[in-house]
Write a protein that holds these residues in place. Structure first.
Motif, PDB file in Angstrom:
ATOM      1  N   ALA A   3       0.822  -1.246   0.005  1.00 45.31           N
ATOM      2  CA  ALA A   3      -0.090  -0.018  -0.016  1.00 45.31           C
ATOM      3  C   ALA A   3       0.926   1.244  -0.246  1.00 45.31           C
ATOM      4  O   ALA A   3       0.592   2.479  -0.610  1.00 45.31           O
ATOM      5  CB  ALA A   3      -0.759   0.128   1.209  1.00 45.31           C
ATOM      6  N   VAL A  50      -1.622   5.796   3.930  1.00 43.13           N
ATOM      7  CA  VAL A  50      -2.107   4.416   3.890  1.00 43.13           C
ATOM      8  C   VAL A  50      -3.130   4.253   5.063  1.00 43.13           C
ATOM      9  O   VAL A  50      -2.854   4.696   6.123  1.00 43.13           O
ATOM     10  CB  VAL A  50      -0.881   3.417   4.368  1.00 43.13           C
ATOM     11  CG1 VAL A  50      -1.331   1.849   4.524  1.00 43.13           C
ATOM     12  CG2 VAL A  50       0.301   3.343   3.133  1.00 43.13           C
ATOM     13  N   THR A  97      -4.328   4.898  -0.240  1.00 48.66           N
ATOM     14  CA  THR A  97      -4.323   3.444  -0.464  1.00 48.66           C
ATOM     15  C   THR A  97      -4.654   2.860   0.836  1.00 48.66           C
ATOM     16  O   THR A  97      -4.476   3.428   1.734  1.00 48.66           O
ATOM     17  CB  THR A  97      -3.063   2.912  -0.873  1.00 48.66           C
ATOM     18  OG1 THR A  97      -1.941   3.305  -0.105  1.00 48.66           O
ATOM     19  CG2 THR A  97      -2.547   3.449  -2.339  1.00 48.66           C
ATOM     20  N   THR A  98      -5.029   1.541   0.463  1.00 41.20           N
ATOM     21  CA  THR A  98      -5.664   0.940   1.795  1.00 41.20           C
ATOM     22  C   THR A  98      -5.463  -0.507   2.017  1.00 41.20           C
ATOM     23  O   THR A  98      -4.855  -1.354   1.166  1.00 41.20           O
ATOM     24  CB  THR A  98      -7.350   1.136   1.703  1.00 41.20           C
ATOM     25  OG1 THR A  98      -7.559   0.163   0.140  1.00 41.20           O
ATOM     26  CG2 THR A  98      -7.876   2.240   1.566  1.00 41.20           C
ATOM     27  N   LEU A  99      -5.589  -1.005   3.400  1.00 43.60           N
ATOM     28  CA  LEU A  99      -5.570  -2.172   3.617  1.00 43.60           C
ATOM     29  C   LEU A  99      -7.002  -2.657   4.162  1.00 43.60           C
ATOM     30  O   LEU A  99      -7.383  -1.927   5.315  1.00 43.60           O
ATOM     31  CB  LEU A  99      -4.753  -2.454   5.043  1.00 43.60           C
ATOM     32  CG  LEU A  99      -3.215  -2.872   4.521  1.00 43.60           C
ATOM     33  CD1 LEU A  99      -2.775  -1.520   4.188  1.00 43.60           C
ATOM     34  CD2 LEU A  99      -2.412  -3.384   5.687  1.00 43.60           C
ATOM     35  N   ASN A 109      -5.545  -3.398  -0.713  1.00 50.98           N
ATOM     36  CA  ASN A 109      -5.010  -4.785  -0.300  1.00 50.98           C
ATOM     37  C   ASN A 109      -6.009  -5.278   0.577  1.00 50.98           C
ATOM     38  O   ASN A 109      -6.641  -4.637   1.753  1.00 50.98           O
ATOM     39  CB  ASN A 109      -3.674  -4.569   0.208  1.00 50.98           C
ATOM     40  CG  ASN A 109      -2.780  -3.752  -0.576  1.00 50.98           C
ATOM     41  OD1 ASN A 109      -2.141  -4.631  -1.429  1.00 50.98           O
ATOM     42  ND2 ASN A 109      -2.684  -2.602  -0.382  1.00 50.98           N
TER      43      ASN A 109
END
Ligand code: NDP
Length: 518
Positions: A85, A178, A205-207, A236
């Motif tokens: 990420a 992130v 962006t990501t988890l 992700n």
């Protein structure tokens, strides 16, 4: 395509009074049944990885039916996901906002095309009935369309500053980094989509760690984002043991923000952990935590009692009371107390309990743990108040509990104070509407509330004094629509982030001013 925010319209739900629509959903359920028991991968940096350890996703209406086996990320995989990420952020943050929004618009279109398939998954994995599942697909589409448009507006708004001679000033909203996305199981598509796409459309962006009880529907969403070409590493997908990888990711120095919806206990834990500065960390982590509720409906003696009864029953028992907005309390003034309870009990008697696949109005609760918790609360209720209906279980094939109502509950009793998250309604008597509102406010939460009255000055009083994020007059306290009823609560109901509003996207952005002289 016109994508300004004022062109947004809530997605219409399917009309199940039409036979063709019922048949279409039944076919989708039959088709998904062919997929039962499949194994699903985690996804890191676009790579699909099957792991040995799996979450077993079970149909709550049929304990013996496995919906699917979901791979689990461990510490190592969670760390790899943070790295993926972090790398993807460098390019994703440079993608133009409109282009980012276009991924959301395309995903909305795919969801429209696959709406019955998505409903079928939620019916089997979360125990929803047709209407609940279908409305959730609409809400997911709304989040995609609304946040896409909101991002475009946010970019345009950045131009609007007061200009002074000899300088050019501009404020832009840039992403944070992130984000750790943690949705609950009760809106396993809509909230999962809302939390994730608000973060990515703003350039983060990501988890995404889905709830362990509903990972398959979350996978279907990630699959759709992949199908519309979302670059690798932007989402992700890492299902896993929350107490292990959850704390690792929240505490990680490269995690910039956490977007959580779930219980008060977990929300407070995440908030506390995120506040500690890790070695190598360069920022204060942001936490958006939307948590539980002990929502209620207040009714005075001037109210339309039939309308109030319908709202009390539907707010308490739709989706088995497993909504953060569920009206698990009713506070009724003494003049109409007995009459209204009579109406509420009559309507509740008509609610049949059974499998969502056969479209019963009340289905199963989500799992064994929830079932036991609710049964315990019913036992507590039997000691604290008077049981007038329910209090027992349905078929043992699934986790069925019959709609249960307690009356004459003391405002300070546990069933009036604690979130039960099941089909249990507690009712208290008040001498007048002011005392009823006082009882309503006597909780640690503050998510939704409803007030039934026909007197304008009492309505004004309720609007001013009922302390909750979402107050509805003369209607249900459930059923918030994206863009129409921005959603989020006070006190221990969370950070009042107001999902489904334009302001929401600013929570995932930081404002950068630049001034050019001359
Ligand atoms: P939980 O708090 O149990 O779980 C929510 C999410 O947090 C799940 O994905 C869970 O994962 C995860 N989680 C648990 N522990 C950790 C941890 N230490 N670190 C990171 N993540 C963790 O809530 P439920 O899923 O049971 O959802 C029901 C609750 O959500 C109710 O209280 C309801 O009121 C609230 N809710 C609030 C809403 C709102 O807008 N205010 C909307 C919807 C629900 P896992 O499943 O793996 O344990």
């Amino acid at each position: 395509m016109i994508t300004t925010i004022d062109t947004f319209k809530n997605e219409p739900n399917t009309d199940f009074s039409k036979r063709d629509n019922v048949e279409a959903l039944k076919s989708a359920i039959a088709a998904f049944k062919q997929e039962l028991g499949l194994q699903y991968p985690i996804i890191i940096g676009g790579k699909k990885i099957m792991t040995d350890r799996k979450i077993t996703s079970v149909n709550p209406a049929k304990k013996t039916e496995v919906v699917g086996y979901m791979s689990m990320a461990d510490d190592q995989k969670a760390s790899e996901a943070i790295a993926a990420a972090t790398e993807a952020f460098e390019s994703w943050k440079k993608v133009a906002p409109r282009e980012r929004a276009n991924y959301l618009f395309r995903a909305a279109q795919v969801m429209r095309e696959r709406r019955h398939e998505l409903s079928a998954v939620m019916i089997l994995e979360a125990g929803k009935n047709y209407e609940e599942a279908d409305a959730e697909v609409s809400e997911a589409i709304d989040f995609l369309e609304y946040y896409g448009r909101s991002m475009i507006k946010l970019e345009e708004d950045s131009h609007h500053l007061i200009q002074i001679p000899d300088e050019k000033n501009r404020l832009t909203y840039i992403p944070l980094g992130v984000g750790f996305i943690v949705p609950p199981w009760n809106f396993p598509l809509a909230i999962c989509v809302g939390l994730t796409v608000s973060a990515i459309v703003t350039g983060n962006t990501t988890l995404l760690k889905p709830a362990s009880l509903t990972p398959i529907i979350a996978y279907k969403f990630v699959e759709i984002m992949e199908a519309v070409g979302l670059p690798e590493g932007v989402i992700n997908f890492i299902p896993g043991n929350s107490s292990v990888i959850g704390d690792l990711i929240t505490g990680h120095p490269l995690t910039r923000f956490i977007s959580f919806t779930g219980s008060k206990e977990v929300g407070l834990h995440i908030n506390e952990l995120a506040a500690k500065t890790a070695e190598g960390q360069k920022w204060i982590k942001r936490v958006n935590a939307e948590m539980g509720g002990k929502d209620g409906i207040v009714v005075d003696e001037t109210a339309d009692l039939d309308a109030a009864a319908k709202s009390i029953v539907s707010s308490a028992f739709s989706f088995q009371g497993q909504k953060c907005s569920a009206g698990s309390r009713a506070i009724i003034v003494e003049d109409v107390y007995d009459e209204l309870i009579g109406k509420v009990v009559e309507l509740t008697k008509q609610l049949e309990v059974g499998n969502g696949e056969d479209d019963f109005p009340v289905g199963p609760v989500i799992d064994e743990k929830a079932y036991q918790t609710i049964v315990n609360y019913i036992e507590i209720g039997k000691k604290e108040a008077k049981l007038v209906i329910g209090g027992d279980s349905g078929s043992e094939e699934g986790y069925f509990i019959n709609p249960t109502i307690f009356i004459d509950a003391d405002p300070n009793s546990r069933i009036m104070q604690e979130e039960i998250f099941g089909p249990v309604l507690a009712i208290s008597k008040a001498k007048d509407y002011e005392e009823a509102i006082e009882i309503y406010n006597n909780t640690d939460y503050g998510l939704t509330g409803a007030f039934f009255s026909s007197v304008p000055h009492r309505i004004d009083y309720a609007v001013e004094t009922m302390h909750c994020g979402n107050l509805y007059v003369n209607r249900n306290c459930t059923g918030a629509l994206v863009g129409v009823h921005p959603f989020g609560g006070f006190n221990f109901s969370g950070t009042d982030s107001k999902s489904g509003s334009y302001d929401y996207l600013k929570l995932f952005s930081q404002a950068k001013l630049h001034t050019i002289k001359g």
